[in-house]
Design an enzyme around this catalytic site. Structure first.
Site, PDB file in Angstrom:
ATOM      1  N   LYS A  54       0.961  -1.239  -0.197  1.00 48.03           N
ATOM      2  CA  LYS A  54       0.133  -0.118  -0.215  1.00 48.03           C
ATOM      3  C   LYS A  54       0.770   1.140   0.042  1.00 48.03           C
ATOM      4  CE  LYS A  54      -3.787   2.270   2.603  1.00 48.03           C
ATOM      5  NZ  LYS A  54      -4.507   2.165   3.733  1.00 48.03           N
ATOM      6  N   LYS A  75      -2.215  -1.695  -3.449  1.00 49.24           N
ATOM      7  CA  LYS A  75      -3.073  -0.379  -3.573  1.00 49.24           C
ATOM      8  C   LYS A  75      -2.275   0.784  -3.660  1.00 49.24           C
ATOM      9  CE  LYS A  75      -6.518   2.174  -0.707  1.00 49.24           C
ATOM     10  NZ  LYS A  75      -7.207   2.290   0.818  1.00 49.24           N
TER      11      LYS A  75
END
Length: 310
Positions: free
Chosen positions: A181, A235
């Protein structure tokens, strides 16, 4: 012939719909930065979730927004907390007809907007945060979540959550770890949706640097897998297709990718301005994410795309 010989397909069952549920609102609240996306109350969430499942979407992931926030984010696992009540309602309505996921973080619940309790110097207290994450995971599992998805990027979070779940007799609840992320500009609209923007500083201290190598992302993934993650996530998706492709070719667990709010907002804005073909752009980006290796794609277009594919 293209349909017959295609290599990459997007299917509704591969899509997960992110949904926001907010405490204390009478009606759904449209988001100005994400046309077509709303903050739900529990009743409108139930209706929208049933529609998504009926359309064939493979899963739902819930984000909660409490009416009151504090330094420890106590509403994240409170018995009467908005996310706990929403999970209970959807599990009661839908049973096992969908995969019900719960985002596990504290940024929506803390009054300072960071992903865990703070030390006196204003930095996130990693170890104190791990304890909170374990408590929240147990509350989410007890409320009916099939999967918990820790997104805070704290060191050791998967191991702490796995231990907490196992000790509470939830050994069968899998963990979808936000392993790669990034500290990304593409989260901007999400901050309106989840109302979790940090009141000071940023999250660069615990999210990954976009300029770092793919090898660092792989190291984070391997750490999460060693701690007990059952699936991993990249992400954002579109700006990190190289990371996604490398992870997908390396690990032997399911890999998810999150087509985040900024990706959604850019296409919606360009389409509204008449610059691009909206449907083609949506399908092209989803196809790219699947082609890069994502088994599962989290997308705000999940229900609409399911309708196109029907």
């Amino acid at each position: 012939m293209r349909g017959l010989f295609t290599h990459t397909r997007v299917a509704a069952a591969d899509l997960v719909l992110p949904m926001f549920v907010k405490e204390g609102i009478a009606d759904p609240v449209p988001l100005s930065s994400m046309p077509g996306v709303v903050q739900h109350n529990v009743e409108s969430l139930r209706k929208a979730a049933a529609e998504a499942v009926g359309a064939g979407v493979g899963g739902l992931i819930l984000f909660g927004i409490p009416a009151e926030k504090d330094q420890l984010g106590t509403q994240a696992d409170a018995e009467d907390g908005v996310l706990v009540k929403a999970l209970q309602a959807l599990r009661s309505d839908l049973g096992d007809d969908t995969v019900l996921m719960a985002d596990l973080c504290l940024c929506e619940y803390t009054d300072h907007g960071h992903c865990g309790p703070l030390r006196p110097n204003g930095q996130v207290d990693n170890d104190a945060t791990l304890q909170r994450y374990a408590e929240i995971a147990v509350a989410q599992a007890a409320a009916g979540a099939h999967v918990v998805a820790p997104s805070g990027m704290m060191d050791g979070q998967v191991a702490a959550i796995r231990t907490g779940l196992d000790d509470a007799d939830f050994a069968d609840i899998p963990i979808l770890a936000y392993s790669a992320k990034y500290a990304s500009s593409f989260y901007g609209p999400f901050r309106e949706a989840a109302e979790g923007a940090p009141k000071f500083g940023d999250r660069a201290g615990y999210q990954q640097d976009p300029a770092r190598s793919v090898d660092e992302a792989l190291r984070e993934v391997r750490l999460d897998l060693a701690e007990g993650a059952d699936a991993v996530m990249v992400k954002p998706a579109l700006a990190y297709l190289d990371v996604l492709a490398k992870i997908a070719s390396t690990v032997d667990v399911p890999v998810a990718a999150y087509q985040v709010s900024g990706e959604y907002a850019m296409i919606e804005a360009a389409a509204a301005a008449g610059m691009i073909d909206r449907r083609r752009a949506v399908m092209e980006t989803l196809t790219a994410i699947r082609r890069a290796g994502a088994d599962v794609v989290l997308s705000y277009w999940a229900v609409e795309v399911a309708g196109w594919l029907a």
